[in-house]
Write an enzyme that holds these catalytic residues in place. Structure first.
Site, PDB file in Angstrom:
ATOM      1  N   ASP A  13      39.092  53.516  35.509  1.00 39.19           N
ATOM      2  CA  ASP A  13      38.675  52.025  34.630  1.00 39.19           C
ATOM      3  C   ASP A  13      39.292  52.424  33.073  1.00 39.19           C
ATOM      4  OD1 ASP A  13      38.355  50.831  37.090  1.00 39.19           O
ATOM      5  OD2 ASP A  13      35.922  50.561  36.695  1.00 39.19           O
ATOM      6  N   LYS A  16      44.626  52.548  32.759  1.00 37.49           N
ATOM      7  CA  LYS A  16      45.561  53.072  33.976  1.00 37.49           C
ATOM      8  C   LYS A  16      46.420  51.864  34.302  1.00 37.49           C
ATOM      9  CE  LYS A  16      42.838  55.196  36.870  1.00 37.49           C
ATOM     10  NZ  LYS A  16      42.148  54.149  36.041  1.00 37.49           N
ATOM     11  N   LYS A  18      46.943  49.413  33.406  1.00 34.71           N
ATOM     12  CA  LYS A  18      48.558  48.317  32.107  1.00 34.71           C
ATOM     13  C   LYS A  18      49.272  49.217  31.149  1.00 34.71           C
ATOM     14  CE  LYS A  18      48.709  47.314  27.336  1.00 34.71           C
ATOM     15  NZ  LYS A  18      47.973  46.661  26.050  1.00 34.71           N
ATOM     16  N   GLY A  40      41.250  50.164  41.198  1.00 33.77           N
ATOM     17  CA  GLY A  40      41.503  48.673  41.546  1.00 33.77           C
ATOM     18  C   GLY A  40      42.270  48.783  39.351  1.00 33.77           C
ATOM     19  N   HIS A  41      43.704  48.417  39.443  1.00 37.54           N
ATOM     20  CA  HIS A  41      44.324  48.847  38.523  1.00 37.54           C
ATOM     21  C   HIS A  41      45.115  47.029  37.727  1.00 37.54           C
ATOM     22  CE1 HIS A  41      44.963  52.528  39.637  1.00 37.54           C
ATOM     23  NE2 HIS A  41      44.471  52.999  39.314  1.00 37.54           N
ATOM     24  N   GLN A 223      41.196  56.463  39.595  1.00 36.33           N
ATOM     25  CA  GLN A 223      40.224  57.154  39.391  1.00 36.33           C
ATOM     26  C   GLN A 223      40.113  58.100  38.214  1.00 36.33           C
ATOM     27  OE1 GLN A 223      40.502  57.633  43.083  1.00 36.33           O
ATOM     28  NE2 GLN A 223      40.148  55.605  42.680  1.00 36.33           N
ATOM     29  N   ARG A 302      31.284  44.569  40.505  1.00 36.20           N
ATOM     30  CA  ARG A 302      29.946  44.831  39.922  1.00 36.20           C
ATOM     31  C   ARG A 302      30.403  45.345  38.320  1.00 36.20           C
ATOM     32  NH1 ARG A 302      29.029  50.877  43.601  1.00 36.20           N
ATOM     33  NH2 ARG A 302      31.275  50.611  43.213  1.00 36.20           N
TER      34      ARG A 302
HETATM   35  P1  GDP Z   1      42.351  50.876  35.125  1.00 39.86           P
HETATM   36  O1  GDP Z   1      41.433  51.002  36.586  1.00 39.86           O
HETATM   37  O2  GDP Z   1      42.269  52.022  34.868  1.00 39.86           O
HETATM   38  O3  GDP Z   1      43.765  50.510  35.314  1.00 39.86           O
HETATM   39  O4  GDP Z   1      41.371  49.812  34.890  1.00 39.86           O
HETATM   40  P2  GDP Z   1      40.737  48.180  34.895  1.00 39.86           P
HETATM   41  O5  GDP Z   1      42.288  47.310  35.057  1.00 39.86           O
HETATM   42  O6  GDP Z   1      39.876  49.058  36.171  1.00 39.86           O
HETATM   43  O7  GDP Z   1      40.560  48.614  33.937  1.00 39.86           O
HETATM   44  C1  GDP Z   1      40.432  48.261  32.768  1.00 39.86           C
HETATM   45  C2  GDP Z   1      40.280  46.440  31.794  1.00 39.86           C
HETATM   46  O8  GDP Z   1      40.969  46.683  30.613  1.00 39.86           O
HETATM   47  C3  GDP Z   1      41.570  45.576  32.419  1.00 39.86           C
HETATM   48  O9  GDP Z   1      40.542  44.147  33.293  1.00 39.86           O
HETATM   49  C4  GDP Z   1      42.322  45.358  31.602  1.00 39.86           C
HETATM   50  O10 GDP Z   1      42.874  44.482  31.270  1.00 39.86           O
HETATM   51  C5  GDP Z   1      42.093  45.599  30.005  1.00 39.86           C
HETATM   52  N1  GDP Z   1      42.194  46.143  29.195  1.00 39.86           N
HETATM   53  C6  GDP Z   1      43.181  47.539  29.315  1.00 39.86           C
HETATM   54  N2  GDP Z   1      43.982  47.788  27.957  1.00 39.86           N
HETATM   55  C7  GDP Z   1      43.051  46.618  27.316  1.00 39.86           C
HETATM   56  C8  GDP Z   1      42.837  46.800  25.796  1.00 39.86           C
HETATM   57  O11 GDP Z   1      43.828  47.617  24.995  1.00 39.86           O
HETATM   58  N3  GDP Z   1      41.990  45.892  25.208  1.00 39.86           N
HETATM   59  C9  GDP Z   1      41.405  44.938  26.027  1.00 39.86           C
HETATM   60  N4  GDP Z   1      40.809  43.817  25.348  1.00 39.86           N
HETATM   61  N5  GDP Z   1      41.664  45.582  27.404  1.00 39.86           N
HETATM   62  C10 GDP Z   1      42.042  46.369  27.825  1.00 39.86           C
HETATM   63  P1  IMO Z   2      40.465  52.981  39.413  1.00 35.04           P
HETATM   64  O1  IMO Z   2      41.505  53.630  39.622  1.00 35.04           O
HETATM   65  C1  IMO Z   2      35.826  53.515  38.590  1.00 35.04           C
HETATM   66  C2  IMO Z   2      34.188  55.193  41.297  1.00 35.04           C
HETATM   67  C3  IMO Z   2      32.617  54.289  42.468  1.00 35.04           C
HETATM   68  C4  IMO Z   2      31.977  55.599  42.986  1.00 35.04           C
HETATM   69  C5  IMO Z   2      32.663  56.672  43.623  1.00 35.04           C
HETATM   70  C6  IMO Z   2      32.426  57.495  44.847  1.00 35.04           C
HETATM   71  O2  IMO Z   2      40.505  51.593  38.848  1.00 35.04           O
HETATM   72  O3  IMO Z   2      39.812  53.441  37.991  1.00 35.04           O
HETATM   73  P2  IMO Z   2      34.329  55.791  46.618  1.00 35.04           P
HETATM   74  O4  IMO Z   2      34.281  54.235  46.651  1.00 35.04           O
HETATM   75  O5  IMO Z   2      35.738  56.286  45.741  1.00 35.04           O
HETATM   76  O6  IMO Z   2      33.730  56.806  47.465  1.00 35.04           O
HETATM   77  O7  IMO Z   2      33.408  55.676  45.257  1.00 35.04           O
HETATM   78  O8  IMO Z   2      33.592  56.137  43.059  1.00 35.04           O
HETATM   79  N1  IMO Z   2      35.165  54.944  41.739  1.00 35.04           N
HETATM   80  C7  IMO Z   2      35.637  54.535  40.375  1.00 35.04           C
HETATM   81  N2  IMO Z   2      35.552  54.158  39.834  1.00 35.04           N
HETATM   82  N3  IMO Z   2      37.330  53.451  39.162  1.00 35.04           N
HETATM   83  C8  IMO Z   2      38.093  53.403  39.832  1.00 35.04           C
HETATM   84  O9  IMO Z   2      39.300  53.451  40.571  1.00 35.04           O
HETATM   85  C9  IMO Z   2      36.950  53.971  40.556  1.00 35.04           C
HETATM   86  N4  IMO Z   2      37.308  54.744  42.439  1.00 35.04           N
HETATM   87  C10 IMO Z   2      36.655  55.150  43.066  1.00 35.04           C
HETATM   88  O10 IMO Z   2      32.601  53.255  42.104  1.00 35.04           O
HETATM   89  O11 IMO Z   2      31.189  55.225  41.977  1.00 35.04           O
HETATM   90 MG    MG Z   3      40.263  50.014  37.341  1.00 40.38          MG
END
Ligand code: GDP
Ligand code: IMO
Ligand code: MG
Length: 440
Positions: A13, A16, A18, A40-41, A223, A302
């Site tokens: 999270d 990535k 973005k 979840g991207h 991840q 969560r």
């Molecule tokens: P990923 O799994 O690495 O793609 O990240 P996620 O999408 O799960 O979580 C990142 C969250 O931060 C998302 O809701 C994005 O829209 C948000 N985000 C990304 N870059 C920025 C930033 O520079 N500032 C803010 N405020 N939010 C951001």
């Molecule tokens: P992105 O790509 C954050 C975490 C779960 C749990 C552990 C194992 O959005 O960054 P799993 O279902 O993979 O067996 O769970 O890994 N986890 C993540 N945490 N971002 C993710 O993906 C994740 N994918 C799995 O919360 O702790």
């Molecule tokens: Mg994510």
């Protein structure tokens, strides 16, 4: 043309999605090599939000070929649902996605087995996403997995499902869980077969051809390094290699096809699920980061655990992956804080640790050593030019670069594509900067 890998350096999270969406215009192909719909991207385009799980985030940039590699585990229903979501969003999905015939499938018994195993762990739960990811990889390593290629011959598919269900039912029965009827699973998966057939291909060959044609490939990590099954905080990890080696094994390409590895790091740290988290903040600052950063899981909803930036951990990730360039995200969430803390190293039993510990029970007990930094008064949210960044923030960037020994080459200052500061001389070395700028 250079081929670039983008990896998470923390517990996922990092932003990535973005980043991939931002730089994708400079590439022709975007490829996922591990994980599944546990990812979840999130991407925002002009205020509209879309979350990608299984399909590379490059799909939002029309003309890209998106690849799902053999290292990915595929839930066919999740894949089809995501295509529907994309179509609702106005993205056309057709010949722009291919999926490896060697990618393993997730079947209904995988989610049940995961539930049983999580319950059995009691207080030591991993806190998985409950998507059946781990059990699908278990079957792969145990040489009994069913691959997308098996969807192409229904008699083989039926036989493999029957054999697997026989074994799984013994395990599930022992734990009093619901049992499966192999024929019912077969019927559902046979119907997926007809819908998935057109996407299934030899991904390794396609990538090789594209690279020979001079096309540029962006490898999209899911991840983060600290969730890697080998190098992460085992056993509180996911079940794939989210680190650099996963790119070659998860797509069937040689390391000579990788020109650079870029890492993504948040300006603080988050973690979803169980496991050690040395810089976690229990007080109201943690709550503030959660709220301001909107830190809720993009897959499970969560609340994410929040803490200070752990530079000791990010430096470890850079070493493991060979990362020289970092993309720093979400510093805007720290706007207005009087004081910001950064963990520079760990002590364990009073002694300084040279590296990130391999044992999670050691990591539970380390004492993070913090450097306190004064906050920046002018907000960085939405800034797009380096020259507009406050001086105190520029000092902070320099401090992090020195600690981590990597160059911060993009600073993300908000959720939208445009909310990004590009350090042009760094980007120019690895990607077509002009294309990124014209499509901002
Ligand atoms: P990923 O799994 O690495 O793609 O990240 P996620 O999408 O799960 O979580 C990142 C969250 O931060 C998302 O809701 C994005 O829209 C948000 N985000 C990304 N870059 C920025 C930033 O520079 N500032 C803010 N405020 N939010 C951001
Ligand atoms: P992105 O790509 C954050 C975490 C779960 C749990 C552990 C194992 O959005 O960054 P799993 O279902 O993979 O067996 O769970 O890994 N986890 C993540 N945490 N971002 C993710 O993906 C994740 N994918 C799995 O919360 O702790
Ligand atoms: Mg994510």
């Amino acid at each position: 043309m250079a081929n670039i890998v983008v990896l998470g350096t923390q517990w996922g999270d990092e932003g990535k999605g973005k980043v991939i969406d931002l730089i994708a215009p400079a590439f022709d192909v975007v490829a996922r090599f591990q994980g599944g719909h546990n990812a979840g991207h999130t991407v925002y385009i002009n205020g509209k939000k879309i979350v990608l799980h299984l399909i590379p985030s490059g799909i939002l940039r029309g003309d890209k070929l998106c690849i799902i590699g053999n290292g990915v585990v595929v839930n066919p229903q999740a894949f089809l649902d995501e295509i529907s979501e994309l179509e609702k969003f106005g993205v056309e999905v057709n010949e722009n996605i291919v999926m490896s015939s060697k990618a393993h499938l997730i079947l209904p018994y995988h989610s049940s087995a995961e539930k049983v195993s999580e319950n059995a762990r009691g207080s030591k739960k991993i806190g998985t996403t409950s998507r059946g990811i781990g059990p699908s990889y278990q079957d792969k390593a145990g040489r009994q997995g069913i691959r997308t290629g098996d969807l192409l011959d229904l008699s083989i598919l039926r036989e493999k499902i029957s054999q697997n269900v026989k074994e799984k039912n013994i395990y599930l029965k022992h734990y009093g869980a619901e049992l499966f009827d192999p024929e019912k699973i077969f019927e559902v998966y046979a119907s997926y077969a007809s819908r998935l057939k057109k996407y299934i291909a030899d991904v390794s060959l396609i990538l090789d051809d594209k690279i020979k044609e001079g096309k540029a490939v962006l490898f999209e990590g899911a991840q983060g390094t600290l969730l890697d099954v080998d190098h992460g905080t085992y056993p509180y990890v996911t079940s794939s290699n989210s680190t650099i080696g996963g790119v070659c094994t998860g797509l069937g390409i040689g390391p000579d096809k990788i020109d650079a590895v870029w890492g993504v790091s948040k300006a603080y740290t988050t973690r979803v699920g169980g496991g050690p988290f040395p810089t976690e903040i229990a007080d109201k600052t943690g709550q503030l980061l959660l709220k301001r950063g909107n830190e809720f899981g993009a897959t499970t909803g969560r609340p994410r655990r929040c803490g200070w930036l752990d530079a000791a951990a990010v430096a470890y990730s850079c070493r493991i992956n060979g990362i020289r360039h970092l993309i720093l995200t979400k510093p805007d969430v720290l706007d207005g804080l009087e004081e910001i803390k950064v963990c520079v190293e760990y002590k364990y039993k009073g002694e300084r640790l040279r590296s990130f510990p391999s044992e999670s029970w050691v990591l539970e007990k380390v004492e993070p050593q913090y450097k306190k930094i004064r906050g920046w008064k002018k907000p960085v949210h939405g800034i797009r030019d380096y020259s507009d960044l406050p001086l105190a923030f520029k000092d902070y960037i320099k401090f992090i670069e020195d600690l981590i020994q990597a160059k911060i080459s993009i600073i993300s200052t908000g959720m939208e594509r445009r909310d990004s500061v590009l350090i042009e001389e760094d980007l120019k070395q690895s990607m077509n900067l002009e294309k990124i700028k014209t499509e901002l």
